[in-house]
Structure formats: C-alpha cells, structure tokens
Design a protein around this motif. Structure first.
Motif, PDB file in Angstrom:
ATOM      1  N   LYS A 146       0.804  -1.224   0.000  1.00  0.00           N
ATOM      2  CA  LYS A 146       0.000   0.000   0.000  1.00  0.00           C
ATOM      3  C   LYS A 146       0.836   1.272   0.000  1.00  0.00           C
ATOM      4  CE  LYS A 146      -0.431  -0.359   5.040  1.00  0.00           C
ATOM      5  NZ  LYS A 146      -1.369  -0.616   6.161  1.00  0.00           N
ATOM      6  N   TYR A 147       2.072   1.200   0.454  1.00  0.00           N
ATOM      7  CA  TYR A 147       2.929   2.384   0.540  1.00  0.00           C
ATOM      8  C   TYR A 147       3.778   2.593  -0.716  1.00  0.00           C
ATOM      9  CZ  TYR A 147       6.199  -1.358   1.554  1.00  0.00           C
ATOM     10  OH  TYR A 147       6.920  -2.511   1.470  1.00  0.00           O
ATOM     11  N   ILE A 149      14.426  -7.794   7.354  1.00  0.00           N
ATOM     12  CA  ILE A 149      13.661  -6.583   7.632  1.00  0.00           C
ATOM     13  C   ILE A 149      13.545  -6.359   9.135  1.00  0.00           C
ATOM     14  CG2 ILE A 149      11.405  -5.465   7.395  1.00  0.00           C
ATOM     15  CD1 ILE A 149      11.137  -7.164   4.737  1.00  0.00           C
ATOM     16  N   LYS A 150      13.240  -7.418   9.864  1.00  0.00           N
ATOM     17  CA  LYS A 150      13.121  -7.297  11.326  1.00  0.00           C
ATOM     18  C   LYS A 150      14.438  -6.844  11.952  1.00  0.00           C
ATOM     19  CE  LYS A 150       9.330 -10.543  12.187  1.00  0.00           C
ATOM     20  NZ  LYS A 150       8.952 -11.848  12.812  1.00  0.00           N
ATOM     21  N   ASN A 151      15.553  -7.281  11.361  1.00  0.00           N
ATOM     22  CA  ASN A 151      16.871  -6.904  11.870  1.00  0.00           C
ATOM     23  C   ASN A 151      17.333  -5.540  11.352  1.00  0.00           C
ATOM     24  OD1 ASN A 151      17.022  -9.347  13.221  1.00  0.00           O
ATOM     25  ND2 ASN A 151      18.222 -10.365  11.624  1.00  0.00           N
ATOM     26  N   LYS A 152      16.490  -4.925  10.505  1.00  0.00           N
ATOM     27  CA  LYS A 152      16.860  -3.646   9.879  1.00  0.00           C
ATOM     28  C   LYS A 152      18.226  -3.754   9.188  1.00  0.00           C
ATOM     29  CE  LYS A 152      14.266  -0.563  12.979  1.00  0.00           C
ATOM     30  NZ  LYS A 152      13.175  -1.509  13.095  1.00  0.00           N
ATOM     31  N   ASP A 153      18.425  -4.882   8.531  1.00  0.00           N
ATOM     32  CA  ASP A 153      19.714  -5.191   7.896  1.00  0.00           C
ATOM     33  C   ASP A 153      19.718  -4.670   6.455  1.00  0.00           C
ATOM     34  OD1 ASP A 153      22.089  -6.216   6.995  1.00  0.00           O
ATOM     35  OD2 ASP A 153      21.693  -8.288   7.594  1.00  0.00           O
ATOM     36  N   VAL A 154      19.994  -3.378   6.321  1.00  0.00           N
ATOM     37  CA  VAL A 154      20.002  -2.754   4.995  1.00  0.00           C
ATOM     38  C   VAL A 154      21.089  -3.373   4.121  1.00  0.00           C
ATOM     39  CG1 VAL A 154      20.363  -0.605   3.727  1.00  0.00           C
ATOM     40  CG2 VAL A 154      19.039  -0.593   5.855  1.00  0.00           C
ATOM     41  N   ARG A 213      10.171  -1.676   4.274  1.00  0.00           N
ATOM     42  CA  ARG A 213       8.839  -1.379   4.805  1.00  0.00           C
ATOM     43  C   ARG A 213       7.853  -2.529   4.554  1.00  0.00           C
ATOM     44  NH1 ARG A 213       6.858   4.468   2.940  1.00  0.00           N
ATOM     45  NH2 ARG A 213       5.120   3.751   4.272  1.00  0.00           N
ATOM     46  N   ARG A 214       8.346  -3.614   3.997  1.00  0.00           N
ATOM     47  CA  ARG A 214       7.435  -4.634   3.490  1.00  0.00           C
ATOM     48  C   ARG A 214       6.539  -5.243   4.558  1.00  0.00           C
ATOM     49  NH1 ARG A 214       4.078  -7.092   2.321  1.00  0.00           N
ATOM     50  NH2 ARG A 214       3.620  -8.386   0.506  1.00  0.00           N
ATOM     51  N   LEU A 215       6.973  -5.295   5.796  1.00  0.00           N
ATOM     52  CA  LEU A 215       6.166  -5.899   6.854  1.00  0.00           C
ATOM     53  C   LEU A 215       5.024  -4.983   7.300  1.00  0.00           C
ATOM     54  CD1 LEU A 215       8.884  -7.670   9.025  1.00  0.00           C
ATOM     55  CD2 LEU A 215       7.632  -8.513   7.029  1.00  0.00           C
ATOM     56  N   GLU A 216       4.976  -3.762   6.763  1.00  0.00           N
ATOM     57  CA  GLU A 216       3.849  -2.862   7.073  1.00  0.00           C
ATOM     58  C   GLU A 216       2.552  -3.344   6.439  1.00  0.00           C
ATOM     59  OE1 GLU A 216       4.635   1.169   6.011  1.00  0.00           O
ATOM     60  OE2 GLU A 216       6.661   1.161   6.857  1.00  0.00           O
ATOM     61  N   ASP A 217       2.666  -4.173   5.418  1.00  0.00           N
ATOM     62  CA  ASP A 217       1.484  -4.554   4.625  1.00  0.00           C
ATOM     63  C   ASP A 217       1.424  -6.071   4.490  1.00  0.00           C
ATOM     64  OD1 ASP A 217      -0.593  -4.791   2.856  1.00  0.00           O
ATOM     65  OD2 ASP A 217       0.137  -3.272   1.466  1.00  0.00           O
TER      66      ASP A 217
END
Length: 258
Positions: free
Chosen positions: A103-104, A177-182, A252-256
């Motif tokens: 959605k984002y 994503i959970k680990n914010k591992d860019v 941001r994928r876990l936002e949706d």
C-alpha cells in the motif's frame, strides 16, 4: 506481463524481459536527445514561463503529466509521476487493478534524484554541442520528457523486483527486515554478473541503434551517442537507484500483509 494478473507481473522472467525492453527505449530516447544542443536555459528556474517558479522543462513535464493523468496513466501500478500532487481527476472510467504492490509503494519515488542526475550529468554528455538553440527549446523539452519518463519507469520497476523476491523467499526477507539489515538486503538483491551483462548488452545496442548501417564496417563509424556513456549511465545511476528503490520497498514490506 498483464497488470490484471498479478502472477504474471511478479514472474521474474517477465520482469527481466520488461527491463530488457526498457533498455532499448532508453537508448532510443537518448539518441533522440543527442541531436540537440545542451540548451541549459531549458533547466533554468523562472526563465521562460510567467508566474511559474520552476524551469521550462518542469512546466512542460507538469502539463504532460496533468493531461496524461486524465486518461488514467498514473492509475497504472508501473507509473510514477514527477508531480504526484498536481495531477487531475481521470476522465475515463477508472480501472480497478488488482493489488500487486504494498500500500505504501507510491510513497517510494526517486524522481527528484532522477531529474537532478539527468540534467546535471546526462544532458551534457549526450548533447551534440554545448550552448543554446533557441529555435529548439520545445523540441529539447519533448526529448527530455521522453528520456525522464522511460528512465523513471525503469528505476521504479524495482518495486516489482522487490515484491517478487519477497514473495519467493519470505522467511529470509522477513528476518532481514526485522533486523533492519540494509546491507543484507542490498547484498541479497545484487547480482554482479547480471549487472555486467546489462552493461555489455547496452553497449552492443547503442552501437547498433546509433550507427548508420552503411557505416557498420567503416574504420570511421561513429555512434550518435557514445555507447560507453549509456553504459556508464546505467552503472552510476540507473542500477544504484533501482536498488535504492528495492531496498526502501523491502525495508517497509512488513507494514502490509499483502
């Protein structure tokens, strides 16, 4: 690829074929731009358009997007406008596309960066000469818009690449994503061999499309645009910005819960 059928859009083979086709569109657009002078006044704010703070290119691009928005161009999930806040309501009946991206996704837009590198780094390198051609300001703007739109579409296609990769390996990407591992996400979407192949292919295409066929075997054949410039454009800007779009999308994928 059929945007009414999400499974066809997220098929990596279909995505690859679309990206290869976009290479040709970008090469042709740059070849068209190369017939004109650099025309720096086209990019100068408040130069030609009364009561408008932007440049002539900004104004022209805004008018094109406003017109195209009325016939649904920016309802399509693969289009990212340069002026998203200034579009007009559609005249044609809206199309209800099935949900393909999160959605984002519309919030991820790097068009300002695209316009900046195009004007500052690409135009001077592909223009036939430096300086102004006052009789061709409109033609220059048209050619610029064609280049910007096809480059933008190619870069923002990274959202579909990102979604496809997420769907194909949810467990790995969820953990990253959970680990914010860019860095981990960037590494997972990087394939140096594929990138090198793209650059090789671009040089061949630019040589073929930009050279008079009658001079193909000449010792003095010249391409309208130096093929290495187009390959460098991909290496320095298009590939890195595409990966930036992919990383921003995946982070941001876990936002949706698509």
């Amino acid at each position: 690829m059929d945007f009414m059928k999400p499974e066809t859009v997220l098929d990596l083979n279909n995505i690859r074929n679309a990206l290869v086709r976009m290479e040709e569109s970008i090469v042709f657009a740059l070849i068209e731009r190369s017939q004109f002078y650099s025309s720096p006044s086209v990019y100068e704010p408040k130069k030609y358009i009364p009561n408008f703070d932007g440049s002539m290119l900004d104004w022209f691009l805004l008018q094109v997007e406003r017109t195209h928005s009325q016939v649904r161009r920016y309802e399509a999930p693969d289009e990212s406008p340069f002026f998203p806040d200034d579009l007009l309501p559609v005249i044609l009946p809206s199309i209800e596309y099935p949900k393909i991206l999160a959605k984002y996704s519309d919030e991820i837009n790097v068009n300002d960066e695209i316009k900046q590198f195009y004007i500052n780094d690409i135009v001077p390198r592909v223009s036939c000469k430096d300086g102004e051609q006052l009789e061709n300001l409109g033609s220059v703007s048209c050619a610029d818009i064609d280049c910007l739109q096809v480059i933008s579409r190619r870069i923002h296609f990274g959202k579909f690449v990102a979604e496809s990769k997420f769907q194909n390996d949810k467990e790995t990407y969820t953990q990253l994503i959970k680990n914010k591992d860019v860095e981990g996400i960037d590494a997972s979407i990087t394939n140096k061999a594929v990138e090198d192949k793209i650059l090789e292919r671009l040089i061949v295409k630019a040589e073929g499309y930009g050279t008079d066929p009658s001079l193909r075997y000449s010792q003095n054949k010249q391409s309208k645009v130096d093929p290495k410039v187009i390959a460098q454009l991909y290496k320095d800007y298009i590939i890195p910005l595409t990966k930036k779009v992919e990383v921003e999308y995946l982070m941001r994928r876990l936002e949706d819960d698509l």
